[in-house]
Enzyme design. Structure first.
Site, PDB file in Angstrom:
ATOM      1  N   PRO A 224      48.822   0.630  49.183  1.00  0.00           N
ATOM      2  CA  PRO A 224      48.854  -0.773  49.655  1.00  0.00           C
ATOM      3  C   PRO A 224      50.132  -1.150  50.414  1.00  0.00           C
ATOM      4  O   PRO A 224      50.234  -2.261  50.909  1.00  0.00           O
ATOM      5  CB  PRO A 224      48.759  -1.572  48.358  1.00  0.00           C
ATOM      6  CG  PRO A 224      49.422  -0.695  47.337  1.00  0.00           C
ATOM      7  CD  PRO A 224      49.115   0.730  47.744  1.00  0.00           C
ATOM      8  N   ASP A 242      45.821   4.162  56.985  1.00  0.00           N
ATOM      9  CA  ASP A 242      45.116   4.339  55.707  1.00  0.00           C
ATOM     10  C   ASP A 242      43.803   3.580  55.791  1.00  0.00           C
ATOM     11  O   ASP A 242      43.772   2.478  56.354  1.00  0.00           O
ATOM     12  CB  ASP A 242      45.970   3.804  54.540  1.00  0.00           C
ATOM     13  CG  ASP A 242      45.548   4.376  53.187  1.00  0.00           C
ATOM     14  OD1 ASP A 242      44.346   4.340  52.870  1.00  0.00           O
ATOM     15  OD2 ASP A 242      46.423   4.856  52.451  1.00  0.00           O
ATOM     16  N   LYS A 307      52.490  17.178  46.454  1.00  0.00           N
ATOM     17  CA  LYS A 307      51.919  17.090  45.097  1.00  0.00           C
ATOM     18  C   LYS A 307      51.741  18.522  44.614  1.00  0.00           C
ATOM     19  O   LYS A 307      51.084  19.326  45.277  1.00  0.00           O
ATOM     20  CB  LYS A 307      50.573  16.369  45.107  1.00  0.00           C
ATOM     21  CG  LYS A 307      50.492  15.152  46.036  1.00  0.00           C
ATOM     22  CD  LYS A 307      51.137  13.906  45.471  1.00  0.00           C
ATOM     23  CE  LYS A 307      51.144  12.785  46.496  1.00  0.00           C
ATOM     24  NZ  LYS A 307      51.959  11.635  46.153  1.00  0.00           N
TER      25      LYS A 307
END
Ligand SMILES: C[S@@+](CC[C@H](N)C(=O)[O-])C[C@H]1O[C@@H](n2cnc3c(N)ncnc32)[C@H](O)[C@@H]1O
EC number: 2.1.1.186
Length: 357
Positions: A224, A242, A307
Site C-alpha cells: 500500500p 502494483d 526473500k
C-alpha cells in the site's frame, strides 16, 4: 577452554540465522588463513568465531550480510556472582592488551542477544550498564573521543562476554539494532524496512548526495505504499507499480504516479535515479530483474529485498549477488553491492546496489 583473547569475535544476528552468520565469517576467513571456526547455538542470536585472523576480520562488519554487529572479544566469564558481577568483569576490561595497552572508552554498552531467552535480561543489562559507566568514569577510563567502545554481552544472568568495537567500523546501535519509530502517516510497517536500509546501507554523506528532492524513483510492488512513503518523505517523485491499491494520502501528495502493471514487465520511459523493489518473488528472479535495470542504465541506485528459501540461505544470497555482479561485468561495468539482514527483515535480506561513475 576459551581461546586466547583477540583471537575471538562475537557477531550478533537474527535468532535462527546463526548457521548463515557462521558460514559467512568462515568464508571471509577463508580468504585469509582460513583456519578459523565458529561456535554457535541455534536460536541464540549470536556466533563466536575463533581465528588467528580475528584482528583483520574485526573491522569487516559492513561486508557481512547476516551479522548485525561484529565485536572483538577481550574475555568472557561464567558463574558471575549475582551481587557483584562487575568485580569479575572489570579486571577483564582493565587488562592491558598487547596492541593497545590500557584502553579508554568512548562509551560502554551492556547488551543481550536478540533471542527470546536473552531478551529477558534487558532490565539486568540496564542496571549493569549504569554501574559499569559509573565505575569507568571513576577510574577515568571514559574519553568521549576514544575510538573504542566497550561492550558487555550478557548471555545469561551469570555469563558475559567482554568485547571491544572500533567506532569507525562497527554498528553504532546497541545490539546492532537501530530503534526506529513507526511514522504515523505511513501506510504499512514495511516502511521501517526501507528506512532501516537507508540508515544501515548508506552513510550520512551518501544519503545527502544520493537522495535529493526532485530525484525520480520507481517502486516495484509498492502497495500500500510504505516504501513509497519513505521516498516521498525525502521529496522524490515516485512511480509506484502494483496491481494493489495505494494509500490515498500518498497519492494526494502529488509526488506519486500509481501504475497498475506487472513489475517484471514495466520499464520506465527514461532512466530514473532509484529503483526499489519489495515484490514477494523468488530471489533469483528479483536479482535478475535488478541486474537488467542496472545493466541497461535504467537506474543508478537500487534497493531490493531477497526473500530467502528455507535452506541454503547463505548460498542463495551469494548466488543472487554474483548474478547481479556478473550481469554488469558482462557489460564491462562494475557494481557496488551492500547487503544486510536488517532488524526489520524476517526471512529475507536487503540489498543496495549502485553503478558508480
Ligand atoms: C510486501 S508487499 C509490498 C509492501 C510495500 N513495499 C509497502 O511498503 O507497503 C509486496 C507487494 O508486491 C506486489 N507484487 C507481487 N508481484 C508483483 C508483480 N509481478 N508486479 C507488481 N507487483 C507485484 C504485491 O501486490 C504486494 O502489494
Amino acid at each position: 577452554m576459551s581461546a586466547p583473547a583477540l583471537r575471538r569475535l562475537l557477531a550478533y544476528c537474527r535468532p535462527g540465522f546463526e548457521g548463515e552468520c557462521a558460514q559467512e565469517l568462515a568464508a571471509l576467513d577463508a580468504r585469509l588463513s582460513g583456519a578459523g571456526y565458529a561456535r554457535a547455538a541455534r536460536g541464540s542470536g549470536y556466533v563466536e568465531f575463533v581465528s588467528d585472523d580475528a584482528p583483520a576480520l574485526a573491522g569487516r562488519w559492513r561486508e557481512l550480510v547476516f551479522a548485525r554487529q561484529l565485536l572483538a572479544v577481550l574475555g568472557d566469564a561464567r558463574d558471575l556472582p549475582p551481587k557483584d558481577r562487575l568485580a569479575v568483569l572489570l579486571p577483564i576490561v582493565e587488562a592491558q592488551d598487547p596492541l593497545h595497552g590500557r584502553r579508554r572508552w568512548c562509551d560502554a554498552w551492556v547488551e543481550s542477544p536478540d533471542s527470546d531467552a536473552a531478551r529477558e535480561l534487558a532490565p539486568l543489562c540496564r542496571g549493569l550498564e549504569a554501574a559499569l559507566v559509573a565505575a569507568l568514569k571513576q577510574r577515568k577510563l571514559i574519553d568521549r573521543d576514544s575510538r573504542w567502545r566497550l561492550h558487555l554481552c550478557m548471555t545469561a544472568t551469570d555469563a558475559a562476554y567482554v568485547a571491544v568495537a572500533d567506532r569507525a567500523t562497527t554498528a553504532p546501535w546497541p545490539g546492532g539494532i537501530p530503534r526506529l519509530k513507526f511514522p504515523r502517516s505511513a501506510p504499512s510497517r514495511s516502511t521501517l524496512k526501507l528506512e532501516e536500509a537507508l540508515l544501515v546501507l548508506l552513510d550520512e554523506g551518501e544519503r545527502e548526495r544520493w537522495l535529493k528532492p526532485g530525484m525520480r524513483a520507481v517502486d516495484l510492488g509498492a502497495s500500500p505504499g510504505g516504501w513509497t512513503w519513505q521516498l516521498v518523505a525525502r521529496s522524490l517523485h515516485v512511480t509506484a507499480v502494483d496491481n494493489g491499491p495505494m494509500d490515498a494520502a500518498l497519492l494526494a501528495s502529488g509526488l506519486v504516479d500509481h501504475l497498475r502493471a506487472d513489475g517484471f514487465r514495466y520499464r520506465p520511459p527514461r532512466a530514473v535515479d532509484w529503483l526499489v523493489c519489495d515484490m514477494v518473488e523468488q530471489p533469483r528472479r528479483v536479482a535478475g530483474l535488478m541486474a537488467q535495470w542496472l545493466a541497461e542504465g535504467l537506474c543508478r541506485h537500487a534497493i531490493f529485498n531477497l526473500k530467502l528459501p528455507m535452506k541454503k540461505r547463505h548460498d542463495e544470497v551469494r548466488l543472487c549477488l554474483d548474478l547481479v555482479a556478473d550481469a554488469l561485468a558482462a557489460k564491462g561495468r562494475r557494481v557496488e553491492l551492500r547487503a544486510k539482514q536488517l532488524y526489520h527483515d524476517r526471512e529475507e535480506v536487503t540489498v543496495y546496489a549502485r553503478v558508480p561513475g
